[in-house]
Design an enzyme around this catalytic site. Structure first.
Site, PDB file in Angstrom:
ATOM      1  N   ASP A 190      28.486  20.940  38.315  1.00  0.00           N
ATOM      2  CA  ASP A 190      29.683  20.572  39.155  1.00  0.00           C
ATOM      3  C   ASP A 190      30.336  20.011  39.310  1.00  0.00           C
ATOM      4  O   ASP A 190      29.737  18.528  39.599  1.00  0.00           O
ATOM      5  CB  ASP A 190      28.930  21.407  39.969  1.00  0.00           C
ATOM      6  CG  ASP A 190      28.591  23.076  40.333  1.00  0.00           C
ATOM      7  OD1 ASP A 190      27.931  23.407  39.335  1.00  0.00           O
ATOM      8  OD2 ASP A 190      28.076  23.743  41.376  1.00  0.00           O
ATOM      9  N   ASP A 210      29.673  24.104  34.318  1.00  0.00           N
ATOM     10  CA  ASP A 210      30.317  25.267  35.805  1.00  0.00           C
ATOM     11  C   ASP A 210      31.123  24.903  36.636  1.00  0.00           C
ATOM     12  O   ASP A 210      32.750  24.129  36.157  1.00  0.00           O
ATOM     13  CB  ASP A 210      28.869  24.488  36.609  1.00  0.00           C
ATOM     14  CG  ASP A 210      27.654  25.056  37.580  1.00  0.00           C
ATOM     15  OD1 ASP A 210      29.127  25.947  38.118  1.00  0.00           O
ATOM     16  OD2 ASP A 210      27.504  26.155  37.022  1.00  0.00           O
ATOM     17  N   ASP A 211      31.241  25.002  38.449  1.00  0.00           N
ATOM     18  CA  ASP A 211      32.325  24.947  38.375  1.00  0.00           C
ATOM     19  C   ASP A 211      33.189  23.584  38.953  1.00  0.00           C
ATOM     20  O   ASP A 211      32.406  22.481  38.906  1.00  0.00           O
ATOM     21  CB  ASP A 211      32.139  25.436  40.128  1.00  0.00           C
ATOM     22  CG  ASP A 211      32.022  26.608  40.391  1.00  0.00           C
ATOM     23  OD1 ASP A 211      32.193  27.979  39.662  1.00  0.00           O
ATOM     24  OD2 ASP A 211      31.122  26.827  41.604  1.00  0.00           O
ATOM     25  N   HIS A 232      33.541  26.401  34.761  1.00  0.00           N
ATOM     26  CA  HIS A 232      33.597  28.161  35.667  1.00  0.00           C
ATOM     27  C   HIS A 232      34.628  27.582  36.665  1.00  0.00           C
ATOM     28  O   HIS A 232      35.432  28.587  37.282  1.00  0.00           O
ATOM     29  CB  HIS A 232      32.045  27.902  35.888  1.00  0.00           C
ATOM     30  CG  HIS A 232      31.216  28.198  35.416  1.00  0.00           C
ATOM     31  ND1 HIS A 232      29.670  28.283  35.783  1.00  0.00           N
ATOM     32  CD2 HIS A 232      30.770  28.645  33.962  1.00  0.00           C
ATOM     33  CE1 HIS A 232      28.889  28.373  34.449  1.00  0.00           C
ATOM     34  NE2 HIS A 232      29.859  28.129  33.882  1.00  0.00           N
ATOM     35  N   ARG A 263      38.850  31.449  41.137  1.00  0.00           N
ATOM     36  CA  ARG A 263      38.043  32.320  41.657  1.00  0.00           C
ATOM     37  C   ARG A 263      37.515  31.756  42.480  1.00  0.00           C
ATOM     38  O   ARG A 263      37.413  31.260  44.072  1.00  0.00           O
ATOM     39  CB  ARG A 263      36.810  32.209  40.743  1.00  0.00           C
ATOM     40  CG  ARG A 263      35.338  33.068  41.666  1.00  0.00           C
ATOM     41  CD  ARG A 263      34.167  32.803  40.378  1.00  0.00           C
ATOM     42  NE  ARG A 263      33.680  31.713  40.180  1.00  0.00           N
ATOM     43  CZ  ARG A 263      32.516  32.229  39.729  1.00  0.00           C
ATOM     44  NH1 ARG A 263      31.123  33.013  39.241  1.00  0.00           N
ATOM     45  NH2 ARG A 263      32.030  30.420  39.282  1.00  0.00           N
ATOM     46  N   LYS A 265      33.737  34.139  45.454  1.00  0.00           N
ATOM     47  CA  LYS A 265      33.034  34.161  44.903  1.00  0.00           C
ATOM     48  C   LYS A 265      32.119  34.033  46.223  1.00  0.00           C
ATOM     49  O   LYS A 265      31.829  33.269  47.034  1.00  0.00           O
ATOM     50  CB  LYS A 265      31.955  33.722  44.320  1.00  0.00           C
ATOM     51  CG  LYS A 265      31.758  32.580  43.697  1.00  0.00           C
ATOM     52  CD  LYS A 265      31.191  31.699  42.508  1.00  0.00           C
ATOM     53  CE  LYS A 265      31.146  29.781  43.079  1.00  0.00           C
ATOM     54  NZ  LYS A 265      30.100  29.416  41.949  1.00  0.00           N
TER      55      LYS A 265
END
Ligand SMILES: *[C@@H]1O[C@H](CO)[C@@H](O)[C@H](O)[C@H]1NC(C)=O
Ligand SMILES: *[C@@H]1O[C@H](CO)[C@@H](O)[C@H](O)[C@H]1NC(C)=O
Ligand SMILES: *[C@@H]1O[C@H](CO)[C@@H](O)[C@H](O)[C@H]1NC(C)=O
Length: 371
Positions: A190, A210-211, A232, A263, A265
């Site tokens: 991340d 990742d994020d 991501h 996103r 989540k």
């Protein structure tokens, strides 16, 4: 008797004055320049209002921990690397108020290849994470982080903080290595994990697996003019129980070859949380591999059975157009809300998604958007 009382009283006053002076001395640095070339230099250097960090290698298994007086200026004048050891980290930690941190383009090298096994925080060797723990207010500018073992920045600023002109380069982790069983060697890398208020992150480049940004809680957070590559996407969440997220602005970012661009989540199992006031404007994405926009209340599953414990409201795409292109086998927009968990009218008039196939939207409050 009176004399003795007066002596006690004077002593008491003296003690109060001198402890106040000591407290002041501890938090107000002196007008000098400290210099750090090893961990042994830190305790003297942080007494100064200016601190220079030279090239050096932090011994394996130790945190480079800077606890600074109010208003300190720190200059990175060389590159910092870290010895190899499987341990929890962090590798670097900084705290203080009103800090000016000038990276001058220099690098913190996390030595990722030593740790990477394609498993990140899910298994394999223990990896120092986060690599960089930022607990300052003020500014953090022009710093490069290379090859983090796992997550990069964890940010929890005590008052307003601006992070700008940063580079996170974990692009080497896109490739498999001998430990990663054919998967990208870097995992859970991340860029910014954020649980905070009054934070601005801008003009930075993040190459990871990742994020790019993950906002877990907090308010008044702006992420603008950044470039996210390989990971991501820009995420609000994941959202656990009893947290509030509000007033988030995601503006003018460029997202390249990520799983999804934007996103939200929320954990299927969460209770007592709320997310509101998420505003997207002027973002551009190309090469999305799974979704253009994904709003999903079933995390950690993707488009599974959503939970009802997070109230989600006022998610808007307004202002400058958000333009997202997804790959042919990806979905444009999927929204998976729990029953009555998404509320209000969401203005999506500034969103255009092309390519792939439409996803399923199960919330009818979205206006001025069709896919
Ligand atoms: C850490 O390990 C890497 C191999 O992954 C090696 O190239 C590097 O020199 C090592 N660093 C130190 C300080 O020993
Ligand atoms: C929001 O955060 C920024 C720092 O990013 C700060 O300058 C500003 O004052 C904050 N706004 C409020 C209302 O606190
Ligand atoms: C929704 O968010 C926008 C942007 O943050 C704000 O201007 C507006 O007042 C919010 N509307 C509601 C109903 O909360």
């Amino acid at each position: 008797m009176i004399n003795r009382m007066m002596v006690y009283y004077s002593l008491l006053v003296l003690i109060i004055i001198s402890s106040a002076a000591i407290a002041l001395a501890a938090s107000t640095p002196s007008d000098c320049t400290g210099s750090i070339s090893s961990l042994d230099d830190i305790s003297d250097a942080v007494k100064c209002a200016t601190v220079n960090i030279n090239t050096f290698t932090v011994p394996a298994g130790k945190t480079f921990d800077l606890s600074l007086g109010t208003g300190t200026t720190v200059n990175l004048v060389g590159d910092v690397s870290f010895g190899n050891e499987t341990w929890e980290g962090p590798l670097f930690q900084i705290s203080g108020s009103g800090i000016t941190f000038n990276g001058n383009g220099h690098t913190f090298d996390g030595g990722g290849p030593f740790y990477w096994d394609g498993q990140g925080g899910n298994g394999g060797v223990t990896k120092p994470a986060p690599m960089m723990k930022i607990k300052i207010s003020g500014t953090w500018t022009n710093v490069k982080v290379l090859n983090s073992p796992e997550r990069v920045y964890s940010v929890s600023n005590p008052e307003a903080l601006t992070m700008s002109q940063l580079i996170i380069d974990n692009s080497l982790g896109d490739r498999p290595n001998s430990q990663s069983d054919g998967q990208p060697a870097g995992h859970n890398t991340d860029g910014f994990d954020v649980s905070t208020t009054n934070l601005l992150i801008e003009d930075s480049t993040i190459m990871n697996q990742d994020d790019c940004l993950a906002i877990n809680k907090g308010s008044n957070i702006t992420f603008q003019r950044n470039t996210c590559s390989g990971g991501h996407g820009i995420s609000v969440g994941s959202i656990s129980s009893d947290v509030t997220v509000s007033d988030i602005t995601i503006t003018d970012n460029t997202i390249i070859n990520n799983d999804q661009a934007l996103r939200i989540k929320t954990d299927a199992s969460s209770t007592g949380s709320s997310v509101s006031g998420i505003t997207y404007s002027g973002n551009t994405a190309t090469g999305m591999r799974q979704f253009g926009v994904l709003i999903d209340q079933s995390y950690p599953n993707t488009l599974g059975t959503p939970g009802n414990g997070v109230q989600l409201s006022n998610v808007s795409f307004v202002g400058s157009e958000n333009t997202i292109a997804v790959n042919s086998d990806a979905q444009q927009v999927a929204v998976n809300c729990g029953i009555d968990s998404c509320t209000g009218i969401w203005d999506w008039s500034a969103l255009t998604v092309t390519g792939g196939t439409p996803g399923i939207i199960n919330f009818d409050g979205i206006q001025e958007f069709t896919q």
